[in-house]
Design an enzyme around this catalytic site. Sequence first.
Site, short mmCIF file in Angstrom:
data_model
loop_
_atom_site.label_atom_id
_atom_site.label_comp_id
_atom_site.label_asym_id
_atom_site.label_seq_id
_atom_site.Cartn_x
_atom_site.Cartn_y
_atom_site.Cartn_z
N ASP A 127 2.90 5.58 -6.76
CA ASP A 127 4.15 5.44 -6.01
C ASP A 127 5.38 5.33 -6.90
O ASP A 127 6.50 5.42 -6.41
CB ASP A 127 4.08 4.20 -5.12
CG ASP A 127 3.10 4.41 -3.99
OD1 ASP A 127 3.15 5.48 -3.38
OD2 ASP A 127 2.29 3.51 -3.74
N HIS A 187 -2.33 -2.08 -9.82
CA HIS A 187 -3.26 -1.47 -8.87
C HIS A 187 -4.54 -2.30 -8.87
O HIS A 187 -4.95 -2.80 -9.90
CB HIS A 187 -3.57 -0.02 -9.29
CG HIS A 187 -4.11 0.79 -8.17
ND1 HIS A 187 -5.45 0.76 -7.83
CD2 HIS A 187 -3.50 1.63 -7.30
CE1 HIS A 187 -5.62 1.57 -6.81
NE2 HIS A 187 -4.46 2.10 -6.45
N HIS A 194 0.88 -1.19 0.00
CA HIS A 194 0.00 0.00 0.00
C HIS A 194 0.90 1.23 0.00
O HIS A 194 1.68 1.42 -0.92
CB HIS A 194 -0.92 -0.11 1.24
CG HIS A 194 -2.05 0.87 1.31
ND1 HIS A 194 -2.42 1.69 0.27
CD2 HIS A 194 -2.93 1.16 2.32
CE1 HIS A 194 -3.45 2.44 0.64
NE2 HIS A 194 -3.78 2.14 1.89
N1 ACO Z 1 4.71 -6.77 -10.60
C1 ACO Z 1 4.55 -7.95 -11.23
N2 ACO Z 1 3.38 -8.59 -11.37
C2 ACO Z 1 2.33 -8.02 -10.82
C3 ACO Z 1 2.40 -6.80 -10.13
C4 ACO Z 1 3.66 -6.17 -10.04
N3 ACO Z 1 3.80 -5.01 -9.41
N4 ACO Z 1 1.18 -6.47 -9.67
C5 ACO Z 1 0.36 -7.45 -10.06
N5 ACO Z 1 1.05 -8.39 -10.76
C6 ACO Z 1 0.50 -9.59 -11.39
C7 ACO Z 1 0.13 -10.64 -10.36
O1 ACO Z 1 1.21 -11.49 -10.08
C8 ACO Z 1 -1.01 -11.33 -11.02
O2 ACO Z 1 -0.49 -12.20 -12.02
P1 ACO Z 1 -1.18 -13.64 -12.30
O3 ACO Z 1 -2.55 -13.29 -12.81
O4 ACO Z 1 -0.29 -14.28 -13.28
O5 ACO Z 1 -1.23 -14.33 -10.96
C9 ACO Z 1 -1.74 -10.20 -11.77
O6 ACO Z 1 -0.72 -9.23 -12.02
C10 ACO Z 1 -2.87 -9.58 -10.98
O7 ACO Z 1 -2.35 -9.09 -9.77
P2 ACO Z 1 -3.03 -9.22 -8.34
O8 ACO Z 1 -1.98 -9.46 -7.32
O9 ACO Z 1 -4.18 -10.17 -8.43
O10 ACO Z 1 -3.63 -7.77 -8.20
P3 ACO Z 1 -4.17 -7.12 -6.87
O11 ACO Z 1 -5.26 -6.22 -7.28
O12 ACO Z 1 -4.46 -8.15 -5.83
O13 ACO Z 1 -2.91 -6.30 -6.33
C11 ACO Z 1 -1.35 -4.58 -5.91
C12 ACO Z 1 -2.75 -4.92 -6.48
C13 ACO Z 1 -1.25 -5.04 -4.46
C14 ACO Z 1 -1.20 -3.05 -5.94
C15 ACO Z 1 -0.27 -5.24 -6.79
O14 ACO Z 1 -0.38 -4.79 -8.11
C16 ACO Z 1 1.13 -5.03 -6.23
O15 ACO Z 1 1.56 -5.74 -5.35
N6 ACO Z 1 1.89 -3.99 -6.79
C17 ACO Z 1 3.20 -3.68 -6.28
C18 ACO Z 1 3.10 -2.87 -4.99
C19 ACO Z 1 2.63 -1.46 -5.24
O16 ACO Z 1 3.12 -0.74 -6.09
N7 ACO Z 1 1.65 -1.03 -4.41
C20 ACO Z 1 1.12 0.33 -4.44
C21 ACO Z 1 -0.31 0.35 -4.85
S1 ACO Z 1 -0.88 1.98 -4.99
C22 ACO Z 1 -1.17 2.44 -3.40
O17 ACO Z 1 -1.51 1.67 -2.54
C23 ACO Z 1 -1.02 3.81 -3.09
#
Ligand code: ACO
Length: 429
Positions: A363, A307, A268
């Site tokens: 971010d 996201h 987050h």
């Molecule tokens: N890098 C690589 N792969 C990713 C990323 C990433 N940053 N984010 C998502 N994916 C992939 C997942 O592995 C998943 O792949 P799959 O379908 O093969 O399993 C697919 O994309 C969908 O991702 P989920 O994890 O299901 O998406 P979710 O909505 O649960 O997660 C989150 C959202 C937590 C923001 C995620 O994208 C993440 O961890 N990003 C990196 C951390 C980040 O930048 N967080 C800041 C968010 S903005 C904020 O809070 C202000």
Amino acid sequence: MPDTLTITDNRTGKTYEIPIEFNTVRAMDFRQMKVDESDFGMMTYDPAFMNTASVKSRITYIDGDKGILQYRGYPIEQLAENSTSFLEVAYLLLHGDLPNTKQLDEWRTNIKLHTFVHENIKKLMEAFRYDAHPMGMFISTISALSTFYPEAKDVLKPEVRRKQIYRLIGKVPTIAAFAYRHSKGMPYVYPDNELTYAGNFLNMMFKIGETRYKPHPVLEHALTVLFILHADHEQNCSTNTMRSIGSSHIDPFSACAGAAAALWGPLHGGANEAVLRMLDEIGSKSKVPEIIKDVKEGKRKLMGFGHRVYKNYDPRAKVIKKLAYEVFEVTGKNPKLDLALELERIALEDDYFVKRKLYPNVDFYSGLIYEAMGFPMDFFPVLFAIPRTAGWLAHWEEHLMDPEQKIARPRQIYLGPTERKWIPLDQRK
Ligand code: ACO
């Protein structure tokens, strides 16, 4: 065509007609679906609230597919471009409309009356170790405020709520800056209420010998815009935490401390810190393909990408990217910018990211600006928490005033053992 959903329960052959409102059905309408009278009734299962609306809100609108973000109907790009101060946007979030001159003056005055903290708060902060994480200090100190203002627990009285809102918005920059000064072993700087919200914060952070600190106008403006962009984001993890804790009718200081703790996580608000650590680790452009390979093999995540809601470019990231160049004109370019741009370029062309609709989020670039402005990396989540306090409070109050809300208490599907007999210690395997 009626706005209803017809469901047949094949276990019983019974058919139910459920109303649809706002393209949504009520989970409680499923409870009537039972196999027999002793049956509890059907529930819906939705881990991580992937498809569940838990509130009706009038504060912030997001269309994640189109990359739209609006506070009370105003597009974020317009607010970032035109707002004269962060407090104007905080007023908008908390009152529903932009203030006129008189309302803004009154609002500003009320908040500025509450920027100072009790001297015991200062002493309390001094007790932290020299290397305490500023976000840990921030969370604990916000929580401690509840002991200074016990009347805050009267959350159903509008005038009590208002006072705590002034106090929280007024004091979060002071507490944040004290946490920073503590880590540097520098004397705390008291608020200068002649300055803007962002300007005063820079004063409390960076003032050293000068009689009167004058913030650099470009940096002050950049921080104001960053504060505006981070002020709210509807039902994200920390806001949901604020609502959930607040639903027990605890005071807003305790609820805010919980929300800030949720914000600290690397998935987050801790992501901006994680992005810079990742860029540091990558070090040079030549290593980018190797990192992308690791990400695609599921060995790591590309921090600052993806996201839950945006399946398009995060509109805040677009504003920040532009802002970064304005800041670098003053501070000099952050050398990690080229690395970030290269990562973005390669990721946006790659099938793995395209298919999953993974774009840079807020971010990805914010940390580069913060670092160039002289904020240490572990301070980034604190910079996020300051403006988000306004959003948390808007949601907290909306939640308390919503006649449909009660204490937040989800159900569960129990999969543990059925009843069994207690075994004395000496007979256990
Ligand atoms: N890098 C690589 N792969 C990713 C990323 C990433 N940053 N984010 C998502 N994916 C992939 C997942 O592995 C998943 O792949 P799959 O379908 O093969 O399993 C697919 O994309 C969908 O991702 P989920 O994890 O299901 O998406 P979710 O909505 O649960 O997660 C989150 C959202 C937590 C923001 C995620 O994208 C993440 O961890 N990003 C990196 C951390 C980040 O930048 N967080 C800041 C968010 S903005 C904020 O809070 C202000």
